[in-house]
Design a protein around this motif. Structure first.
Motif, PDB file in Angstrom:
ATOM      1  N   CYS A  68       0.814  -1.225   0.000  1.00 35.25           N
ATOM      2  CA  CYS A  68       0.000   0.000   0.000  1.00 35.25           C
ATOM      3  C   CYS A  68       0.846   1.272   0.000  1.00 35.25           C
ATOM      4  CB  CYS A  68      -0.931   0.009   1.208  1.00 35.25           C
ATOM      5  SG  CYS A  68      -2.215  -1.248   1.146  1.00 35.25           S
ATOM      6  N   GLY A  69       2.163   1.127   0.033  1.00 41.31           N
ATOM      7  CA  GLY A  69       3.028   2.298   0.087  1.00 41.31           C
ATOM      8  C   GLY A  69       2.929   3.028   1.417  1.00 41.31           C
ATOM      9  N   LEU A  70       2.660   2.290   2.485  1.00 40.89           N
ATOM     10  CA  LEU A  70       2.517   2.869   3.818  1.00 40.89           C
ATOM     11  C   LEU A  70       3.770   2.604   4.643  1.00 40.89           C
ATOM     12  CD1 LEU A  70      -1.181   1.784   4.465  1.00 40.89           C
ATOM     13  CD2 LEU A  70      -0.353   4.026   3.706  1.00 40.89           C
ATOM     14  N   HIS A  71       3.874   3.272   5.775  1.00 46.68           N
ATOM     15  CA  HIS A  71       5.093   3.207   6.572  1.00 46.68           C
ATOM     16  C   HIS A  71       4.806   2.836   8.019  1.00 46.68           C
ATOM     17  CE1 HIS A  71       5.810   5.888   3.158  1.00 46.68           C
ATOM     18  NE2 HIS A  71       6.958   5.238   3.101  1.00 46.68           N
ATOM     19  N   ALA A  72       5.499   1.807   8.496  1.00 45.06           N
ATOM     20  CA  ALA A  72       5.421   1.389   9.890  1.00 45.06           C
ATOM     21  C   ALA A  72       6.498   2.125  10.677  1.00 45.06           C
ATOM     22  CB  ALA A  72       5.636  -0.116  10.008  1.00 45.06           C
ATOM     23  N   GLU A  73       6.115   2.599  11.849  1.00 50.19           N
ATOM     24  CA  GLU A  73       7.070   3.213  12.764  1.00 50.19           C
ATOM     25  C   GLU A  73       6.938   2.506  14.103  1.00 50.19           C
ATOM     26  OE1 GLU A  73       6.087   7.375  13.022  1.00 50.19           O
ATOM     27  OE2 GLU A  73       7.144   7.827  11.163  1.00 50.19           O
ATOM     28  N   PRO A  74       8.020   2.409  14.853  1.00 51.62           N
ATOM     29  CA  PRO A  74       7.888   1.811  16.187  1.00 51.62           C
ATOM     30  C   PRO A  74       7.036   2.714  17.068  1.00 51.62           C
ATOM     31  CG  PRO A  74      10.101   2.684  15.866  1.00 51.62           C
ATOM     32  CD  PRO A  74       9.378   2.828  14.555  1.00 51.62           C
ATOM     33  N   GLY A  75       6.251   2.104  17.934  1.00 50.27           N
ATOM     34  CA  GLY A  75       5.505   2.896  18.895  1.00 50.27           C
ATOM     35  C   GLY A  75       6.469   3.580  19.846  1.00 50.27           C
ATOM     36  N   SER A  76       6.003   4.570  20.552  1.00 54.19           N
ATOM     37  CA  SER A  76       6.889   5.277  21.477  1.00 54.19           C
ATOM     38  C   SER A  76       7.011   4.564  22.817  1.00 54.19           C
ATOM     39  CB  SER A  76       6.427   6.714  21.683  1.00 54.19           C
ATOM     40  OG  SER A  76       5.117   6.744  22.182  1.00 54.19           O
ATOM     41  N   VAL A  77       6.038   3.706  23.167  1.00 52.78           N
ATOM     42  CA  VAL A  77       6.104   2.913  24.392  1.00 52.78           C
ATOM     43  C   VAL A  77       6.255   1.439  24.042  1.00 52.78           C
ATOM     44  CG1 VAL A  77       4.839   2.179  26.453  1.00 52.78           C
ATOM     45  CG2 VAL A  77       4.809   4.584  25.765  1.00 52.78           C
ATOM     46  N   LEU A  78       5.373   0.940  23.199  1.00 46.74           N
ATOM     47  CA  LEU A  78       5.423  -0.464  22.778  1.00 46.74           C
ATOM     48  C   LEU A  78       6.205  -0.551  21.474  1.00 46.74           C
ATOM     49  CD1 LEU A  78       1.704  -1.463  23.527  1.00 46.74           C
ATOM     50  CD2 LEU A  78       3.708  -1.702  25.009  1.00 46.74           C
ATOM     51  N   THR A  79       7.512  -0.542  21.563  1.00 40.65           N
ATOM     52  CA  THR A  79       8.365  -0.439  20.383  1.00 40.65           C
ATOM     53  C   THR A  79       8.345  -1.687  19.507  1.00 40.65           C
ATOM     54  OG1 THR A  79      10.262  -1.094  21.721  1.00 40.65           O
ATOM     55  CG2 THR A  79       9.902   1.276  21.439  1.00 40.65           C
ATOM     56  N   ASP A  80       7.822  -2.807  20.010  1.00 41.58           N
ATOM     57  CA  ASP A  80       7.683  -4.008  19.185  1.00 41.58           C
ATOM     58  C   ASP A  80       6.372  -4.028  18.416  1.00 41.58           C
ATOM     59  OD1 ASP A  80      10.133  -4.979  19.980  1.00 41.58           O
ATOM     60  OD2 ASP A  80       9.299  -6.127  21.648  1.00 41.58           O
ATOM     61  N   CYS A  81       5.549  -3.020  18.618  1.00 43.09           N
ATOM     62  CA  CYS A  81       4.244  -2.934  17.961  1.00 43.09           C
ATOM     63  C   CYS A  81       4.236  -1.705  17.064  1.00 43.09           C
ATOM     64  CB  CYS A  81       3.154  -2.835  19.024  1.00 43.09           C
ATOM     65  SG  CYS A  81       1.500  -2.743  18.344  1.00 43.09           S
ATOM     66  N   PRO A  82       4.339  -1.893  15.746  1.00 40.96           N
ATOM     67  CA  PRO A  82       4.410  -0.722  14.870  1.00 40.96           C
ATOM     68  C   PRO A  82       3.100   0.055  14.816  1.00 40.96           C
ATOM     69  CG  PRO A  82       4.218  -2.708  13.570  1.00 40.96           C
ATOM     70  CD  PRO A  82       4.361  -3.143  15.002  1.00 40.96           C
ATOM     71  N   VAL A  83       3.233   1.348  14.565  1.00 42.69           N
ATOM     72  CA  VAL A  83       2.084   2.207  14.314  1.00 42.69           C
ATOM     73  C   VAL A  83       2.153   2.669  12.862  1.00 42.69           C
ATOM     74  CG1 VAL A  83       1.859   2.953  16.719  1.00 42.69           C
ATOM     75  CG2 VAL A  83       3.249   4.302  15.131  1.00 42.69           C
ATOM     76  N   LEU A  84       1.042   3.092  12.335  1.00 45.67           N
ATOM     77  CA  LEU A  84       0.955   3.548  10.954  1.00 45.67           C
ATOM     78  C   LEU A  84       1.323   5.029  10.888  1.00 45.67           C
ATOM     79  CD1 LEU A  84       0.151   3.030   7.992  1.00 45.67           C
ATOM     80  CD2 LEU A  84      -2.216   3.531   8.665  1.00 45.67           C
ATOM     81  N   ALA A  85       2.436   5.344  10.242  1.00 47.20           N
ATOM     82  CA  ALA A  85       2.933   6.719  10.173  1.00 47.20           C
ATOM     83  C   ALA A  85       1.918   7.663   9.531  1.00 47.20           C
ATOM     84  CB  ALA A  85       4.250   6.760   9.394  1.00 47.20           C
ATOM     85  N   GLU A  86       1.146   7.181   8.577  1.00 50.75           N
ATOM     86  CA  GLU A  86       0.199   8.039   7.845  1.00 50.75           C
ATOM     87  C   GLU A  86      -1.081   8.346   8.627  1.00 50.75           C
ATOM     88  OE1 GLU A  86       2.972   6.282   4.914  1.00 50.75           O
ATOM     89  OE2 GLU A  86       1.869   5.445   6.602  1.00 50.75           O
ATOM     90  N   SER A  87      -1.283   7.690   9.742  1.00 52.67           N
ATOM     91  CA  SER A  87      -2.490   7.918  10.539  1.00 52.67           C
ATOM     92  C   SER A  87      -2.302   9.114  11.462  1.00 52.67           C
ATOM     93  CB  SER A  87      -2.805   6.670  11.368  1.00 52.67           C
ATOM     94  OG  SER A  87      -3.916   6.907  12.212  1.00 52.67           O
ATOM     95  N   PRO A  88      -3.311   9.990  11.573  1.00 54.42           N
ATOM     96  CA  PRO A  88      -3.172  11.154  12.448  1.00 54.42           C
ATOM     97  C   PRO A  88      -3.274  10.808  13.936  1.00 54.42           C
ATOM     98  CG  PRO A  88      -5.361  11.112  11.510  1.00 54.42           C
ATOM     99  CD  PRO A  88      -4.585  10.001  10.852  1.00 54.42           C
ATOM    100  N   VAL A  89      -3.799   9.626  14.252  1.00 54.45           N
ATOM    101  CA  VAL A  89      -3.958   9.203  15.648  1.00 54.45           C
ATOM    102  C   VAL A  89      -3.547   7.740  15.770  1.00 54.45           C
ATOM    103  CG1 VAL A  89      -5.566   8.875  17.573  1.00 54.45           C
ATOM    104  CG2 VAL A  89      -5.899  10.797  15.995  1.00 54.45           C
ATOM    105  N   ASN A  90      -2.662   7.464  16.730  1.00 52.06           N
ATOM    106  CA  ASN A  90      -2.236   6.094  17.026  1.00 52.06           C
ATOM    107  C   ASN A  90      -2.453   5.835  18.505  1.00 52.06           C
ATOM    108  OD1 ASN A  90       0.453   7.332  15.327  1.00 52.06           O
ATOM    109  ND2 ASN A  90      -0.772   5.796  14.325  1.00 52.06           N
ATOM    110  N   LEU A  91      -3.035   4.691  18.822  1.00 52.58           N
ATOM    111  CA  LEU A  91      -3.191   4.252  20.205  1.00 52.58           C
ATOM    112  C   LEU A  91      -2.384   2.976  20.373  1.00 52.58           C
ATOM    113  CD1 LEU A  91      -5.942   5.760  19.391  1.00 52.58           C
ATOM    114  CD2 LEU A  91      -6.856   4.668  21.407  1.00 52.58           C
ATOM    115  N   GLU A  92      -1.411   2.992  21.262  1.00 57.73           N
ATOM    116  CA  GLU A  92      -0.618   1.797  21.553  1.00 57.73           C
ATOM    117  C   GLU A  92      -1.320   1.058  22.690  1.00 57.73           C
ATOM    118  OE1 GLU A  92       3.639   2.589  21.941  1.00 57.73           O
ATOM    119  OE2 GLU A  92       3.265   4.490  20.906  1.00 57.73           O
TER     120      GLU A  92
END
Length: 179
Positions: A68-92
Motif C-alpha cells: 500500500c506504500g505505507l510506513h510502519a514506525e515503532p511505537g513510542s512505548v510499545l516499540t515491538d508494535c508498529p504504528v501507521l505513520a500516515e495515521s493522524p492518531v495512534n493508540l498503543e
C-alpha cells in the motif's frame, strides 16, 4: 502487519481501555496473542482504499505496508508494535484479556500511549478532529466522519455555555501531544 477491524471501541476511561474483535483464523490474531500488543490507527479518507485492501488481503501472503506504500514506525512505548505513520492518531495498546466469543475473540487492552499529530491541536490544546477527515466502517460501508451534531452535555448546557462553545474559533497553530 495491518488489519482492518470493524468491531472496536472504548470500554473504560480509568484506566483507558479499548476492545477489538478478531477472528482466530486471521493472521493478526496470532500476532496479537503472541505479542500481547496492538495499535489502533485511526483511518482517514486518504487511507480508505488501503483500509479496504488490508481488510481483504492476508498478512500471511503479502507485506501490506509495502503493497500500500505505507510506513510502519515503532511505537513510542510499545516499540515491538508498529504504528501507521500516515495515521493522524495512534493508540498503543497492551492486551489484558482475551475472551473467546464464538466467531471472534474479544481482546481487551489498556491504552498505554496516544499520539495525535501536532497539526490537529489548537493553541488551547483541544483537538480539531474534524480536520483529520476520519473514516468509520458502518454496516459494510466506509463513511466520512466529521459533522458535529452536539457535544457531551449539550442537551442540558446553559445558554452561556452553548454560546461559548459555538463561538470557539479553532487555531491552525498546533503542538505535538503524546500521552
Amino acid at each position: 502487519n495491518l488489519i482492518t477491524i470493524g468491531w472496536t471501541g472504548t470500554i473504560c476511561t480509568q484506566p483507558s481501555m479499548v476492545s477489538i474483535s478478531v477472528r482466530p483464523e486471521r493472521f493478526s490474531h496470532h500476532l496479537i496473542q503472541e505479542s500481547g500488543q496492538f495499535a489502533i490507527n485511526l483511518p482517514t479518507e486518504a487511507l480508505v482504499r488501503s483500509v479496504d485492501w488490508c481488510g481483504v488481503k492476508s498478512g500471511r501472503d503479502v507485506d501490506k505496508f509495502a503493497a500500500c506504500g505505507l510506513h510502519a514506525e515503532p511505537g513510542s512505548v510499545l516499540t515491538d508494535c508498529p504504528v501507521l505513520a500516515e495515521s493522524p492518531v495512534n493508540l498503543e495498546c497492551k492486551v489484558t484479556q482475551r475472551i473467546p466469543l464464538g466467531s471472534h475473540d474479544l481482546f481487551l487492552a489498556e491504552v498505554v500511549q496516544v499520539y495525535v499529530a501536532d497539526e490537529y491541536f489548537t493553541e488551547s490544546g483541544s483537538i480539531r478532529e474534524e480536520d483529520m477527515e476520519l473514516v468509520a466502517y458502518v454496516h459494510g460501508k466506509y463513511c466520512a466522519v466529521g459533522k458535529t451534531l452536539g457535544f457531551f452535555g449539550y442537551s442540558v448546557a446553559s445558554p452561556d455555555a452553548l454560546k461559548r462553545r459555538k463561538n470557539q474559533k479553532p487555531s491552525s497553530k498546533g503542538k505535538e501531544k503524546k500521552g
